[in-house]
Design an enzyme around this catalytic site. Structure first.
Site, short mmCIF file in Angstrom:
data_model
loop_
_atom_site.label_atom_id
_atom_site.label_comp_id
_atom_site.label_asym_id
_atom_site.label_seq_id
_atom_site.Cartn_x
_atom_site.Cartn_y
_atom_site.Cartn_z
N GLY A 27 -1.95 -9.41 12.58
CA GLY A 27 -2.27 -7.98 12.79
C GLY A 27 -2.97 -7.48 11.57
O GLY A 27 -3.02 -6.37 11.30
N HIS A 77 0.84 -1.17 -0.08
CA HIS A 77 -0.01 0.06 0.03
C HIS A 77 0.69 1.29 -0.07
O HIS A 77 0.47 2.18 0.59
CB HIS A 77 -0.98 -0.16 1.23
CG HIS A 77 -2.20 -1.15 1.15
ND1 HIS A 77 -2.69 -1.75 2.00
CD2 HIS A 77 -2.44 -1.95 0.08
CE1 HIS A 77 -3.73 -2.55 1.85
NE2 HIS A 77 -3.37 -2.66 0.31
N1 APR Z 1 -1.08 -7.50 18.05
C1 APR Z 1 -1.59 -7.75 16.72
N2 APR Z 1 -2.77 -7.56 16.11
C2 APR Z 1 -3.50 -6.59 16.41
C3 APR Z 1 -2.81 -6.02 17.77
C4 APR Z 1 -1.73 -6.40 18.28
N3 APR Z 1 -1.21 -5.58 19.39
N4 APR Z 1 -3.85 -4.88 17.90
C5 APR Z 1 -4.98 -4.95 17.19
N5 APR Z 1 -4.46 -6.06 16.33
C6 APR Z 1 -5.35 -6.44 15.11
C7 APR Z 1 -6.79 -6.44 15.10
O1 APR Z 1 -7.32 -7.25 15.91
C8 APR Z 1 -7.44 -6.46 13.43
O2 APR Z 1 -7.52 -7.74 13.14
O3 APR Z 1 -4.84 -5.75 13.87
C9 APR Z 1 -5.89 -6.00 12.88
C10 APR Z 1 -6.04 -4.57 12.53
O4 APR Z 1 -6.94 -4.44 11.16
P1 APR Z 1 -7.24 -3.16 10.31
O5 APR Z 1 -7.39 -2.11 11.39
O6 APR Z 1 -8.42 -3.45 9.28
O7 APR Z 1 -5.85 -2.99 9.52
P2 APR Z 1 -5.41 -3.66 8.23
O8 APR Z 1 -5.99 -4.94 8.02
O9 APR Z 1 -3.98 -3.63 8.17
O10 APR Z 1 -5.95 -2.82 7.24
C11 APR Z 1 -5.76 -3.07 5.80
O11 APR Z 1 -6.89 -0.95 5.09
O12 APR Z 1 -7.40 1.27 5.16
C12 APR Z 1 -6.49 0.08 4.77
O13 APR Z 1 -4.65 0.85 3.59
C13 APR Z 1 -5.10 0.67 4.93
O14 APR Z 1 -3.16 -0.95 4.83
C14 APR Z 1 -4.55 -0.66 5.57
C15 APR Z 1 -5.52 -1.66 5.08
#
Ligand code: APR
Length: 235
Positions: free
Chosen positions: A175, A104
């Site tokens: 995560g 991204h």
């Molecule tokens: N350790 C591991 N995982 C964690 C922690 C932690 N300490 N805290 C939260 N999480 C998990 C949450 O439970 C969730 O499943 O991280 C995940 C975050 O999910 P999102 O907020 O949806 O992030 P992500 O999946 O990276 O988003 C994907 O969306 O908006 C876009 O471009 C942006 O790259 C991003 C994409």
């Protein structure tokens, strides 16, 4: 050495102090995603978008890699590790990971508003230049924009990521809520016999229904467990 392919998301950096996107209080609750992370939002109010990413860049200066990032680097003694990240921060690189693919984009880079994926115009910013101003121009004379893949834009690095996923001997997801495609579909390219692990403190739905070894912990603790599982000498 066997190939360990790791897909990381915002949860990887959560313990470093960077907000995730979709958890309570996450970034998309604080900022309207359609204004700051779409080409349409950028067209309407480029200044807001430039400011939003300046803030994200400024935050990089006050955070550091966490134990989870560091343990991933340590695995390079045992595996050929490829990190495929959805994160736009530079914490994997700063921890010392040698092979990082950013799906991204990268906060530390800027590019042309007209041809964002033309390598000629992609430029790495030094920390002292993290604040981009309206009027700062790319090589083609267009406004410098963040080198970030916004919603609705192509994901050029996905082909490279798929090539690695297809060659994985072990696949690890850390995560990510697996809400965003094509990143969330990478698992479909991992051969069926390859073990898949997932580290996340919350339940994550796996669309394919494929069996996954779930480690229901945060990135640092979860990585400790993963390292013990895959690096412990077999007796
Ligand atoms: N350790 C591991 N995982 C964690 C922690 C932690 N300490 N805290 C939260 N999480 C998990 C949450 O439970 C969730 O499943 O991280 C995940 C975050 O999910 P999102 O907020 O949806 O992030 P992500 O999946 O990276 O988003 C994907 O969306 O908006 C876009 O471009 C942006 O790259 C991003 C994409």
């Amino acid at each position: 050495m066997k190939n360990l392919v790791v897909l990381t998301g915002a949860g990887m950096s959560a313990e470093s102090g960077i907000s995730t996107f979709r958890d309570a209080g996450g970034l998309w609750e604080q900022y309207p995603v359609e204004q700051v992370a779409t080409p349409e939002g950028y067209a309407v109010n480029p200044e807001l978008v430039v400011r939003f990413y300046n803030e994200r860049r400024r935050q990089l200066l006050s955070v550091k890699p966490n134990r989870g990032h560091e343990l991933l680097v340590g695995l390079e003694d045992h595996y050929h590790v490829t990190v495929i990240t959805q994160n736009v921060d530079n914490l994997h690189e700063r921890a010392g990971s040698s092979n990082v693919i950013h799906l991204h984009g990268e906060l530390t880079k800027v590019t042309s508003s007209r041809q964002p994926n033309n390598p000629v115009y992609i430029k790495e910013l030094k920390p002292k230049n993290y604040e981009v101003q309206m009027g700062d121009l790319a090589g083609d004379g267009s406004q410098l924009r963040p080198f970030i893949v916004w919603f609705g834009e192509a994901v050029p690095m996905i082909e490279t990521a798929i090539d690695y996923a297809e060659k994985a001997d072990l696949f690890l997801i850390i995560g990510t809520s697996l809400n965003v495609y094509p990143a969330a579909g990478l698992l479909n390219y991992v051969p069926a016999h390859v073990p898949v692990y997932l580290i996340d403190p919350k339940e994550v739905a796996i669309a394919s229904g494929r069996p996954v070894h779930v480690i229901r912990k945060g990135a640092s603790e979860g990585m400790e467990e993963f390292v013990n599982l895959v690096c412990r000498p077999q007796v």
